[in-house]
Design a protein around this motif. Structure first.
Motif, short mmCIF file in Angstrom:
data_model
loop_
_atom_site.label_atom_id
_atom_site.label_comp_id
_atom_site.label_asym_id
_atom_site.label_seq_id
_atom_site.Cartn_x
_atom_site.Cartn_y
_atom_site.Cartn_z
N ASP A 158 34.95 36.38 39.12
CA ASP A 158 34.29 36.58 39.98
C ASP A 158 34.05 37.18 40.42
OD1 ASP A 158 33.14 35.64 36.72
OD2 ASP A 158 34.31 34.19 36.93
N VAL A 159 34.35 36.95 41.76
CA VAL A 159 33.78 37.20 43.43
C VAL A 159 35.33 36.72 43.77
CG1 VAL A 159 32.78 36.81 45.75
CG2 VAL A 159 32.29 35.62 43.33
N VAL A 215 26.95 31.81 42.65
CA VAL A 215 28.62 31.29 41.37
C VAL A 215 27.51 30.14 40.88
CG1 VAL A 215 30.67 29.18 41.62
CG2 VAL A 215 29.86 30.82 43.73
N GLN A 216 28.42 30.62 39.60
CA GLN A 216 27.94 29.90 38.30
C GLN A 216 29.23 28.81 37.67
OE1 GLN A 216 27.42 32.86 35.94
NE2 GLN A 216 25.20 33.25 36.65
N ARG A 220 34.02 40.83 38.55
CA ARG A 220 32.94 41.20 38.36
C ARG A 220 31.91 41.24 38.67
NH1 ARG A 220 36.61 38.70 34.62
NH2 ARG A 220 36.18 36.59 35.38
N ARG A 221 31.94 40.56 39.64
CA ARG A 221 30.50 40.03 40.46
C ARG A 221 30.18 40.47 41.33
NH1 ARG A 221 28.67 34.15 39.54
NH2 ARG A 221 26.32 35.21 39.95
N LEU A 259 34.84 25.14 39.11
CA LEU A 259 35.51 26.73 39.54
C LEU A 259 36.23 26.87 39.52
CD1 LEU A 259 33.53 27.11 42.74
CD2 LEU A 259 32.86 27.79 40.36
N ASN A 267 32.95 30.11 36.93
CA ASN A 267 33.61 31.46 37.62
C ASN A 267 35.10 31.30 37.95
OD1 ASN A 267 30.43 32.70 39.31
ND2 ASN A 267 31.12 32.62 36.65
N HIS A 268 35.72 32.03 38.51
CA HIS A 268 36.71 32.34 39.13
C HIS A 268 36.48 33.30 40.40
CE1 HIS A 268 41.48 33.51 38.39
NE2 HIS A 268 41.49 33.04 39.53
N LEU A 269 37.38 32.55 41.82
CA LEU A 269 36.80 33.17 42.42
C LEU A 269 38.59 32.66 43.29
CD1 LEU A 269 34.08 31.85 41.69
CD2 LEU A 269 34.14 31.43 44.87
#
Length: 233
Positions: free
Chosen positions: A128-129, A54-55, A156-157, A85, A58-60
């Motif tokens: 993102d996740v 996770v960067q 996305r990831r 985040l 990022n949107h979780l």
């Protein structure tokens, strides 16, 4: 001895009723959050997120977020790591969203979306996740496949799914826990039933194959959980 050879279908848990009032649902959500913390579910999820990794920024999203305990644990970890985040919980039950908002009020990076997970409000590459903890066993096989495809479309990831391993020791352990440690009628009914609705490893492999998913990793985690990490190609 309970028969756990096949995954049970066609039987709902009490929690599957999205119209449950807060008076009934809140104690259950509190108890489930405590169980996740006691048995390391939150730590396991965070370790999985680190594998992406996770960067910052990022949107979780947590689908079937319930009382928001997983989001709260992720937010606390990210704060310690000084890792900004954006976190979104998704749940169809109004009472669950209301409870989660109260439980995570201290974190301004957590927001919620009250909707069913297959709704058009969840769109391609929105997050993102996508994560899901102890949620997917509520879906029968064809619906499970559709759900995972939807999750992957919206991420996305990649996605992280944690759910129960159908095992007799877990079944009887939950019966004991909900009879003596957390004596709640709904949990006493739903807990053992959730084990009957959960998975063996080969079943997950077969479901993923039917979904056309090949880039994944399945691992067993304490206590009696399967973790599926799917990477977006």
């Amino acid at each position: 001895m309970v028969n756990l050879r096949k995954r049970i279908t066609g039987v709902d848990e009490i929690m599957d009723d999205f119209a449950l009032p807060a008076t009934e649902l809140d104690p259950v959500l509190k108890g489930l959050g405590n169980l996740n913390a006691w048995f390391g579910g939150h730590k396991t999820l965070i370790k999985a997120l680190q594998q992406f990794p996770v960067q910052a920024g990022n949107h979780l999203s947590d689908w079937g977020c319930g009382g928001g305990d997983a989001l709260k644990a992720i937010a606390a970890w990210a704060k310690k790591q000084q890792l900004p985040l954006h976190l979104t919980g998704v749940d169809a039950a109004p009472a669950a969203i209301a409870f989660a908002e109260k439980e995570t009020a201290a974190y301004n990076n957590i927001n919620y979306l009250q909707t069913e997970v297959m709704s058009n409000e969840l769109t391609e590459n929105q997050f993102d996740v996508v994560v899901s903890s102890l949620f997917t066993h509520h879906f029968e096989d064809d619906a499970w496949i559709a759900l995972v495809k939807k999750m992957l479309s919206c991420a996305r990831r990649g996605i992280v799914i944690t759910d129960l391993h159908r095992h007799w020791l877990l079944y009887y352990s939950l019966k004991a826990i909900f009879a003596f440690i957390i004596p709640n009628p709904m949990m006493r009914h739903d807990g053992p039933l959730s084990v009957k609705r959960s998975f063996k490893k080969q079943e997950l492999v077969q479901l993923l194959a039917k979904a056309g998913i090949t880039h994944y990793k399945i691992s067993w985690k304490w206590a009696f959980r399967w973790q599926v990490i799917i990477y977006k190609a």
